[in-house]
Design a protein around this motif. Sequence first.
Motif, mmCIF file in Angstrom:
data_model
loop_
_atom_site.group_PDB
_atom_site.id
_atom_site.type_symbol
_atom_site.label_atom_id
_atom_site.label_comp_id
_atom_site.label_asym_id
_atom_site.label_seq_id
_atom_site.Cartn_x
_atom_site.Cartn_y
_atom_site.Cartn_z
ATOM 1 N N GLN A 131 0.832 -1.203 0.000
ATOM 2 C CA GLN A 131 0.000 0.000 0.000
ATOM 3 C C GLN A 131 0.868 1.254 0.000
ATOM 4 O O GLN A 131 0.575 2.223 -0.691
ATOM 5 C CB GLN A 131 -0.949 0.003 1.203
ATOM 6 C CG GLN A 131 -2.006 1.080 1.111
ATOM 7 C CD GLN A 131 -2.930 0.878 -0.072
ATOM 8 O OE1 GLN A 131 -3.517 -0.185 -0.225
ATOM 9 N NE2 GLN A 131 -3.065 1.890 -0.912
ATOM 10 N N ARG A 132 1.955 1.229 0.753
ATOM 11 C CA ARG A 132 2.866 2.376 0.786
ATOM 12 C C ARG A 132 3.449 2.641 -0.607
ATOM 13 O O ARG A 132 3.555 3.791 -1.030
ATOM 14 C CB ARG A 132 3.996 2.150 1.781
ATOM 15 C CG ARG A 132 5.037 3.264 1.734
ATOM 16 C CD ARG A 132 5.673 3.511 3.034
ATOM 17 N NE ARG A 132 6.653 4.576 2.967
ATOM 18 C CZ ARG A 132 6.383 5.864 3.090
ATOM 19 N NH1 ARG A 132 5.147 6.260 3.272
ATOM 20 N NH2 ARG A 132 7.341 6.760 3.025
ATOM 21 N N ILE A 133 3.835 1.580 -1.294
ATOM 22 C CA ILE A 133 4.388 1.737 -2.648
ATOM 23 C C ILE A 133 3.343 2.382 -3.559
ATOM 24 O O ILE A 133 3.654 3.309 -4.314
ATOM 25 C CB ILE A 133 4.859 0.376 -3.199
ATOM 26 C CG1 ILE A 133 6.072 -0.121 -2.406
ATOM 27 C CG2 ILE A 133 5.178 0.465 -4.692
ATOM 28 C CD1 ILE A 133 6.440 -1.577 -2.656
ATOM 29 N N ALA A 134 2.100 1.932 -3.466
ATOM 30 C CA ALA A 134 1.030 2.483 -4.308
ATOM 31 C C ALA A 134 0.732 3.933 -3.947
ATOM 32 O O ALA A 134 0.508 4.763 -4.824
ATOM 33 C CB ALA A 134 -0.232 1.632 -4.166
ATOM 34 N N ASP A 135 0.738 4.247 -2.643
ATOM 35 C CA ASP A 135 0.370 5.589 -2.183
ATOM 36 C C ASP A 135 1.498 6.603 -2.292
ATOM 37 O O ASP A 135 1.241 7.803 -2.387
ATOM 38 C CB ASP A 135 -0.089 5.545 -0.719
ATOM 39 C CG ASP A 135 -1.423 4.856 -0.536
ATOM 40 O OD1 ASP A 135 -2.145 4.652 -1.537
ATOM 41 O OD2 ASP A 135 -1.742 4.502 0.614
ATOM 42 N N HIS A 136 2.740 6.147 -2.234
ATOM 43 C CA HIS A 136 3.890 7.059 -2.184
ATOM 44 C C HIS A 136 4.992 6.642 -3.161
ATOM 45 O O HIS A 136 6.107 6.317 -2.740
ATOM 46 C CB HIS A 136 4.446 7.121 -0.753
ATOM 47 C CG HIS A 136 3.451 7.532 0.261
ATOM 48 N ND1 HIS A 136 3.045 8.840 0.408
ATOM 49 C CD2 HIS A 136 2.737 6.807 1.154
ATOM 50 C CE1 HIS A 136 2.144 8.900 1.361
ATOM 51 N NE2 HIS A 136 1.919 7.684 1.826
ATOM 52 N N PRO A 137 4.697 6.669 -4.466
ATOM 53 C CA PRO A 137 5.735 6.262 -5.424
ATOM 54 C C PRO A 137 6.942 7.187 -5.417
ATOM 55 O O PRO A 137 8.011 6.807 -5.889
ATOM 56 C CB PRO A 137 5.009 6.311 -6.772
ATOM 57 C CG PRO A 137 3.889 7.268 -6.558
ATOM 58 C CD PRO A 137 3.481 7.101 -5.120
#
Length: 174
Positions: A78-84
């Motif tokens: 989720q972090r990767i998706a939210d904070h590229p």
Amino acid sequence: MDPTPIFVQDGTVCTAAGAMAAIDLALAFVEADIGRDAAMMVARYMVVFLRRSGGQSQFSAQMRAQIAERPVLREIQQRIADHPDADLSVEALAHRANLSPRQFTRSFSSETGTTPGCYVAPTRLETVRRLPEDTQDDVGHVASSSGYSTTEAMRRALQRALGLSPSQCRSQHS
């Protein structure tokens, strides 16, 4: 008939290419009625990582990867998706997961079916493809918002993966 779009809105007629595309269409309705933040929240609750616009073809790096079973690895996804644009190096992600880089890479790969780097790269490309729909930001801002250190790095990634320049990408998706 155009087989490319995942959904089409033409006046009062709306049609979707399939079940997942219908979810994208429903999220577009939510966004139109109450805003992007609400649509993204609904997508997150539905475990749909990325709202896709109707005019784009079927693609999503997150949807191609498996959802991790361990909560800490799902949070990393989720972090990767939210904070590229964040530091998404193996070392930084391993630190967030409280694992050694080697153990993190093994765990992430085992649960998602792909390495962290192979998960992050297409996520950043999808951000580049999505931003022209959402903003009129210049190429430099799009590059940094997508996690690329320079516009040249973004340009090379777009050319290698899609055969497009940043301006071609913007005109194709705006």
